[in-house]
Enzyme design. Structure first.
Site, short mmCIF file in Angstrom:
data_model
loop_
_atom_site.label_atom_id
_atom_site.label_comp_id
_atom_site.label_asym_id
_atom_site.label_seq_id
_atom_site.Cartn_x
_atom_site.Cartn_y
_atom_site.Cartn_z
N GLY A 71 0.81 -1.21 0.00
CA GLY A 71 0.00 0.00 0.00
C GLY A 71 0.85 1.26 0.00
N THR A 72 1.96 1.23 0.73
CA THR A 72 2.83 2.41 0.78
C THR A 72 3.33 2.75 -0.61
OG1 THR A 72 3.52 1.88 3.03
CG2 THR A 72 5.02 3.28 1.75
N ASN A 138 -7.26 4.32 9.23
CA ASN A 138 -6.66 3.14 9.86
C ASN A 138 -6.80 3.14 11.37
OD1 ASN A 138 -4.86 5.30 8.75
ND2 ASN A 138 -3.46 4.52 10.31
N GLN A 166 -7.43 0.43 4.01
CA GLN A 166 -8.16 -0.15 5.15
C GLN A 166 -9.59 -0.51 4.81
OE1 GLN A 166 -7.11 -1.29 7.94
NE2 GLN A 166 -5.08 -0.40 8.09
N SER A 186 -3.96 -2.78 -0.47
CA SER A 186 -2.87 -3.59 0.08
C SER A 186 -3.40 -4.97 0.42
CB SER A 186 -2.32 -2.91 1.34
OG SER A 186 -1.30 -3.69 1.91
N ALA A 187 -2.59 -5.99 0.15
CA ALA A 187 -3.06 -7.38 0.32
C ALA A 187 -3.13 -7.81 1.78
CB ALA A 187 -2.14 -8.33 -0.45
N HIS A 188 -2.18 -7.34 2.60
CA HIS A 188 -2.06 -7.95 3.93
C HIS A 188 -3.09 -7.46 4.94
CE1 HIS A 188 0.20 -4.84 6.42
NE2 HIS A 188 0.36 -4.33 5.22
N THR A 224 10.38 -7.74 -12.17
CA THR A 224 9.62 -8.99 -12.28
C THR A 224 8.58 -9.06 -11.18
OG1 THR A 224 11.55 -10.06 -13.22
CG2 THR A 224 9.85 -11.51 -12.30
N CYS A 305 5.29 3.89 15.71
CA CYS A 305 6.27 4.00 14.63
C CYS A 305 7.06 2.70 14.59
CB CYS A 305 7.15 5.22 14.78
SG CYS A 305 7.66 5.61 16.42
N1 PLP Z 1 -2.61 3.25 4.05
C1 PLP Z 1 -3.27 2.92 5.17
C2 PLP Z 1 -4.55 3.61 5.50
C3 PLP Z 1 -2.76 1.93 6.01
O1 PLP Z 1 -3.41 1.61 7.13
C4 PLP Z 1 -1.53 1.30 5.66
C5 PLP Z 1 -0.93 0.30 6.55
O2 PLP Z 1 -1.11 0.31 7.74
C6 PLP Z 1 -0.91 1.69 4.47
C7 PLP Z 1 -1.47 2.66 3.69
C8 PLP Z 1 0.39 1.06 4.04
O3 PLP Z 1 0.18 -0.22 3.50
P1 PLP Z 1 1.37 -1.28 3.46
O4 PLP Z 1 1.59 -1.77 4.85
O5 PLP Z 1 0.88 -2.35 2.54
O6 PLP Z 1 2.56 -0.58 2.90
#
Ligand code: PLP
Length: 367
Positions: A71-72, A138, A166, A186-188, A224, A305
Site C-alpha cells: 500500500g505504501t 486506519n 483499510q 494492500s493485500a495484507h 519482475t 512507529c
Molecule cells: N494506508 C493505510 C490507510 C494503512 O493503514 C496502511 C498500513 O497500515 C498503508 C497505507 C500502508 O500499507 P502497506 O503496509 O501495505 O505498505
C-alpha cells in the site's frame, strides 16, 4: 478461547487459507511472467487472473490495476511527480500519504474525523493539481464521503487520490462509484501476504513510475512481478466479504458500561465495522497496549512507529482530541474474531480501567 487474542487486524490480518493455497500453487510455477515460453505464460496467467480478481472486487471496470510492493508503494506511485505546494491532503491521512505531501495544504476534519467539505471547497478555489483523501481511516475506521469529494475535486480540475487500504475487503469498495482517479490497495490487510499491493489507475490518468526498466505492469512498475504474492492477493480479494458491525458494537457497549469516562473516537461517524478507537483519559496509550499485551491481547496504539515507540496520534489531534490523542488504543477485529474473544477483551479492559484510570472506573458486578 486460546490466548493470545489477536485484535490488531488493521495492522496486518493473518494470512487466510485461500491466499495460502493460491501462493503454494504459484510457488510451483517456475516461469517469469514476461517470458514467452510455456512456463512464462503459466506465470503470466496467474498474474492476470489475480488482476481480474482484484479489478472485479474493486469495481475497477476498464481501469488499470498496477501491482506494487504494498500500500505504501501504491500511494507513493500515485503521488509521484506532484509538488506538495500543488496538493491538498486531509489531516488524517496515513503517513505513507502524509509524508510525501509534507508542505501541502491540509483539509481539516471535524470531531468525528470527517473531512470538512466547506473547508475543502475553499482550498479547492486555489486550483490545486491533486487532492489526497483516504476512504477509511486506519486508526478510527471513519469513512470519508469520497464520492462527494471526487465530485468537488473534479469540478476544480484536480486529480483525486484515494487510499483505500483499510476499506478494501471490509466494506464494499467500488472504484467507478467512488470516482477517484487513483485508488491504493494492500493485500495484507485482507488475509493476503505482506509486501503486495495495487494502484488502480483510471484509463485517462497518467501516473509517473517510481521504477523504470523492464516495462512490466504496462511500464508503470518495472521489475519482475511477485507472482506468488500477487496470486495470494487475488485469492484474498475474492475471499474477502464485507463484515458486520455486531461484535464491534458489543465490544463498545461492554466498555461503555464498564467505564463511563471512555471515549469512542469517531463514534458518530460512518465507520468500518471492525474498528474501534478507545480512549481512556489519563492513561497513556503505550501503558494500555503493554498492559493488554501482558494480559494476552494484541491491540495497537493510534500511531506506532517502526521503532515500536508510541507517539500521540496525529489523526486524533486533528479531530480535536487534545491530550486524548495520546490515550487511545485501536482494537480491530477480523472475520474469525469470536464473541468469546470480545467478552474476554472487555473483561481485561475493564480490569485495566479499574486499576489505572485516575478517577476510578465504574465496573459492573458481572465484569
Ligand atoms: N494506508 C493505510 C490507510 C494503512 O493503514 C496502511 C498500513 O497500515 C498503508 C497505507 C500502508 O500499507 P502497506 O503496509 O501495505 O505498505
Amino acid at each position: 478461547m486460546t490466548t493470545p487474542v489477536y485484535l490488531d487486524w488493521n495492522a496486518s490480518a493473518p494470512l487466510g487459507e485461500p491466499a495460502r493455497a493460491a501462493m503454494a500453487h504459484a510457488f510451483t510455477v517456475a516461469g517469469n511472467p514476461s517470458s514467452v515460453h510455456a512456463a512464462g505464460r503459466a506465470a503470466r496467467k496467474i498474474v492476470e487472473e489475480a488482476r481480474a480478481s482484484v479489478a472485479s472486487v474493486a469495481g475497477a471496470g476498464a481501469a488499470r490495476i498496477v501491482f506494487t510492493g504494498g500500500g505504501t508503494e501504491a500511494n507513493a506511485l500515485a503521488l509521484n511527480g506532484f509538488a506538495p505546494a500543488d496538493c491538498i491532503v486531509s489531516a488524517v491521512e496515513h503517513d505513507s500519504v502524509w509524508a510525501p505531501l509534507s508542505g501541502a495544504r491540509v483539509a481539516p476534519v471535524d470531531r468525528d474525523g470527517i473531512v470538512d467539505l466547506a473547508a475543502l471547497e475553499a482550498l479547492l478555489a486555489d486550483r490545486p493539481k491533486l487532492v489526497a483523501v483516504m476512504l477509511a481511516n486506519n486508526e478510527t475506521g471513519a469513512i470519508q464521503p469520497v464520492a462527494e469529494i471526487a465530485r468537488l475535486t473534479r469540478a476544480a480540475g484536480a486529480r483525486l487520490h484515494c487510499d483505500a487500504v483499510q476499506a478494501f475487503g471490509k466494506i464494499a469498495v467500488d472504484f467507478e462509484a467512488l470516482g477517484a482517479d487513483t485508488l491504493a490497495l494492500s493485500a495484507h490487510k485482507i488475509g493476503g501476504p505482506q509486501g503486495v499491493g495495487a494502484l488502480i489507475v483510471r484509463e485517462s490518468v497518467q501516473v509517473n513510475p517510481l521504477l523504470s526498466g523492464g516495462g512490466q505492469e504496462t511500464g508503470l512498475r518495472a521489475g519482475t512481478q511477485n507472482v506468488a504474492g500477487i496470486a495470494g492477493f487475488g485469492a484474498a480479494a475474492l475471499a474477502a466479504a464485507p463484515m458486520a458491525a455486531g461484535l464491534r458494537d458489543a465490544l463498545e457497549n461492554a466498555i461503555r458500561t464498564a467505564y463511563v469516562g471512555v471515549a469512542i473516537h469517531a463514534g458518530a461517524a460512518p465507520r468500518l465495522p471492525n474498528t474501534s478507537c478507545i480512549g481512556l483519559p489519563g492513561v497513556s496509550a503505550e501503558t494500555q497496549v503493554m498492559t493488554l499485551d501482558l494480559a494476552g491481547f494484541a491491540v495497537s496504539a493510534g500511531a506506532a512507529c517502526s521503532s515500536g515507540k508510541v507517539k500521540a496520534s496525529r489523526t486524533l489531534a486533528a479531530m480535536g482530541a487534545g491530550t486524548g490523542a495520546g490515550e487511545a488504543i485501536r482494537v480491530s477485529l477480523g472475520p474469525t474474531t469470536t464473541t468469546e474473544e470480545i467478552d474476554a477483551f472487555a473483561r481485561a479492559w475493564a480490569a485495566l480501567a479499574r486499576r489505572l484510570a485516575p478517577a476510578g472506573a465504574k465496573i459492573p458486578a458481572a465484569a
